[in-house]
Design an enzyme around this catalytic site. Structure first.
Site, mmCIF file in Angstrom:
data_model
loop_
_atom_site.group_PDB
_atom_site.id
_atom_site.type_symbol
_atom_site.label_atom_id
_atom_site.label_comp_id
_atom_site.label_asym_id
_atom_site.label_seq_id
_atom_site.Cartn_x
_atom_site.Cartn_y
_atom_site.Cartn_z
ATOM 1 N N ARG A 124 0.834 -1.215 0.000
ATOM 2 C CA ARG A 124 0.000 0.000 0.000
ATOM 3 C C ARG A 124 0.860 1.252 0.000
ATOM 4 O O ARG A 124 2.036 1.233 0.372
ATOM 5 C CB ARG A 124 -0.934 0.038 1.219
ATOM 6 C CG ARG A 124 -0.212 0.122 2.581
ATOM 7 C CD ARG A 124 -0.146 1.500 3.164
ATOM 8 N NE ARG A 124 0.649 1.544 4.386
ATOM 9 C CZ ARG A 124 1.935 1.862 4.432
ATOM 10 N NH1 ARG A 124 2.593 2.159 3.333
ATOM 11 N NH2 ARG A 124 2.579 1.896 5.594
ATOM 12 N N GLY A 167 10.902 -3.624 2.578
ATOM 13 C CA GLY A 167 11.515 -2.639 3.469
ATOM 14 C C GLY A 167 11.453 -1.220 2.920
ATOM 15 O O GLY A 167 12.232 -0.366 3.325
ATOM 16 N N ASP A 213 -2.215 -0.692 7.747
ATOM 17 C CA ASP A 213 -1.639 -1.504 6.674
ATOM 18 C C ASP A 213 -2.438 -2.790 6.441
ATOM 19 O O ASP A 213 -2.723 -3.167 5.308
ATOM 20 C CB ASP A 213 -0.177 -1.856 7.005
ATOM 21 C CG ASP A 213 0.642 -0.606 7.289
ATOM 22 O OD1 ASP A 213 0.196 0.501 6.909
ATOM 23 O OD2 ASP A 213 1.717 -0.733 7.903
#
Ligand code: GLA
Length: 411
Positions: free
Chosen positions: A52, A147, A197
Site C-alpha cells: 500500500r 523494506g 496496513d
C-alpha cells in the site's frame, strides 16, 4: 477536473491495465515455476494481497484518527499444497532460508528480522482462535518492494491469512482478519503498528482509496478514477537503521499527551485543547501531538479534495503533511526531504500537485500526485535532482489503486 476519461487518457489507461495485468501474471508464472521445482507438483491454492501507499494520514492510526491509503498494484502471493504430516514448510523467493514448523509444538517467533515471523504469527493467530491449521508446503513471491515503507509485511501477513482461509475452507470477517494480522506483527515481529496496513491489504477495492476511521473502523471507498492524475511512488532506496525504538517512542509520546489532556486519544483533541495544555506538556510531546491533531484534520480535508478532484488542494495538504512529519513528528530524513523539495520545485504547472513521505518514515518512499501526461518528464526531473543532491538513484513506479486480498486459485 472531473472523473471523465479523455480519449487519450482512456488509451493510456488500457495500456497500463495491460501492463499491470502482465505484471501480476508474470509474478504468478515465476512463482508457479519455482513451486513446481521445489515441491514437484502444481499448487492447489494461490492467494494474494497488495502493498500500500498512504496518500495522507501518517502516524494517526494508533491515535484513533483517520488514514487514507490505497493498495498498490504490487502483490505478495502465497502458493500452497497440503502435506500429510502436521508440519508447515515455507519458501520465500526473496530469502535463502526457508521456514520449517511443527504444528505439534507452540509456535515461537524466530530471530528478530526473520521474514518467517510474519507467517508464523498468522498461523499462531488461527490456532489461538481454534482453527486446525493443516500441514502445508508453501512458497512466497512478491512484487512489493521490501523494506520500502509500502507495507510488504502486511501484504505477507494478509496473503498468508488468505491462503490459510482457502486451505481450511473458512472465511474470517474482514475486520477480524486484519486484526489477526496486526496481532501477528505485534507479537511475532515486535512492531507495535497501528491498523492501517492490514486493513487496506484486506479491504482495498480497485480504483478506490480507503478513508478509514481507525476508532470505529468504519470506512469509505473513495473513487480515484480520474485518468488525468497518477500516483507516483518514489523509493529513496535508503532505510536509516535507527535503534528501532522510534516508533514505540512516538506512540508513547502521543499517549502521554492524551493522558495529560485527560482525553481517551489524540483523536479527541482540538488544536485549542492542545494550546490550553501546552504549559503542562513537554515541548517535544507538544509538537508530536500538534502533528497528529493537524494531520487528522488534513486527512479528512484531503479525502474530500480527492473525491472532488481538487488536486491542487489535495497537493497542498500533502506538502503540509510532509512539513509536519519533518518538523513536529521528526520522522523524515534528508533523502525524503530532497524528493519532496524537488517535487515542489517542479510545481503544478509542470505536473506535480503534491508530494510527501509515506509510511513510518526514516527512509523508504515518498508519494506524489502527478498529472498523467507529465509523468515521464516528472520522473526524469526527480531522478536528476535526487541524484545530484544525494548521489543515489531513486526507484519510481506508478500505480492505480489495486485490489485487496483474494484467493487467486483454488477457492
Ligand atoms: C507504519 C505502521 C502503520 C502506521 C504508519 C505510520 O506503516 O505499520 O500502522 O502507523 O507506520 O502512519
Amino acid at each position: 477536473m472531473g472523473l471523465h476519461l479523455s480519449a487519450g487518457g482512456h488509451l493510456a489507461n488500457q495500456r497500463r491495465l495491460l501492463s499491470d495485468f502482465m505484471q501480476l501474471e508474470y509474478l504468478l508464472a515465476e512463482a508457479r515455476t519455482a513451486f513446481e521445482q521445489h515441491y514437484g507438483q502444481a499448487p492447489r491454492w494461490i492467494a494474494g494481497a497488495p502493498g500500500r501507499v498512504n496518500l495522507i494520514g501518517e502516524h494517526t492510526d494508533y491515535n484513533d484518527g483517520y488514514v487514507f491509503p490505497m493498495a498498490l498494484e504490487r502483490y505478495t502471493v502465497v502458493l500452497g499444497v497440503p502435506r500429510h504430516d502436521p508440519r508447515v514448510r515455507i519458501i520465500s523467493l526473496a530469502d535463502p532460508h526457508p521456514l520449517e514448523v511443527s504444528l505439534d509444538k507452540p509456535l515461537e517467533p524466530r530471530s528478530k528480522g526473520f521474514w518467517g515471523n510474519y507467517p508464523l504469527g498468522v498461523m499462531a493467530g488461527f490456532l489461538e482462535r481454534g482453527y486446525r491449521v493443516p500441514g502445508l508446503n508453501l512458497l512466497i513471491h512478491s512484487s512489493v518492494p521490501l523494506g520500502g515503507g509500502v507495507s510488504s509485511s502486511a501484504a505477507l501477513e494478509v496473503a498468508m491469512a488468505t491462503l490459510l482461509e482457502a486451505a481450511m475452507a473458512v472465511r474470517l470477517e474482514p475486520v477480524e482478519k486484519a486484526l489477526l494480522c496486526q496481532q501477528a506483527e505485534h507479537r511475532y515481529a515486535g512492531m507495535p503498528c497501528g491498523i492501517m496496513d492490514q486493513f487496506i491489504a484486506v479491504l482495498a477495492q480497485p480504483g478506490h482509496a480507503l478513508l478509514l476511521d481507525c476508532r470505529s473502523r468504519c470506512f469509505q471507498q473513495v473513487p480515484m478514477l480520474d485518468s488525468d492524475v497518477t500516483v507516483l511512488v518514489i523509493n529513496t532506496q535508503v532505510r536509516h537503521t535507527l535503534t528501532g525504538s522510534e516508533y514505540p517512542t512516538r506512540r508513547r509520546q502521543c499517549e502521554e499527551a492524551a493522558r495529560i489532556m485527560k482525553l481517551p486519544a489524540l483523536r479527541d483533541a482540538t488544536l485549542a485543547d492542545l494550546e490550553s495544555a501546552r504549559s503542562r506538556l513537554d515541548p517535544t510531546v507538544y509538537r508530536r501531538a500538534r502533528h497528529v491533531i493537524g494531520e487528522i484534520q488534513r486527512t479528512l480535508e484531503a479525502a474530500e479534495a480527492f473525491r472532488d478532484g481538487n488536486w491542487l488542494r489535495a497537493g497542498e495538504l500533502m506538502y503540509a503533511s510532509h512539513a509536519s512529519l519533518r518538523d513536529d513528528y521528526e520522522v523524515s530524513c534528508r533523502e525524503l526531504d530532497v524528493v519532496v523539495e524537488a517535487a515542489r520545485a517542479i510545481g503544478p504547472d509542470a505536473g506535480v500537485y503534491g508530494c510527501r513521505m509515506t509510511g513510518g518514515g526514516f527512509g523508504g518512499c515518498a508519494v506524489a500526485l502527478v498529472r498523467t501526461a507529465a509523468v515521464s518528464e516528472v520522473q526524469q526531473r526527480l531522478a536528476r535532482a535526487y541524484w545530484q543532491q544525494t548521489g543515489r538513484e531513486a526507484v519510481m513506479f506508478v500505480s492505480r489503486p489495486g485490489r485487496g486480498a483474494w484467493v487467486i486459485h483454488g477457492a
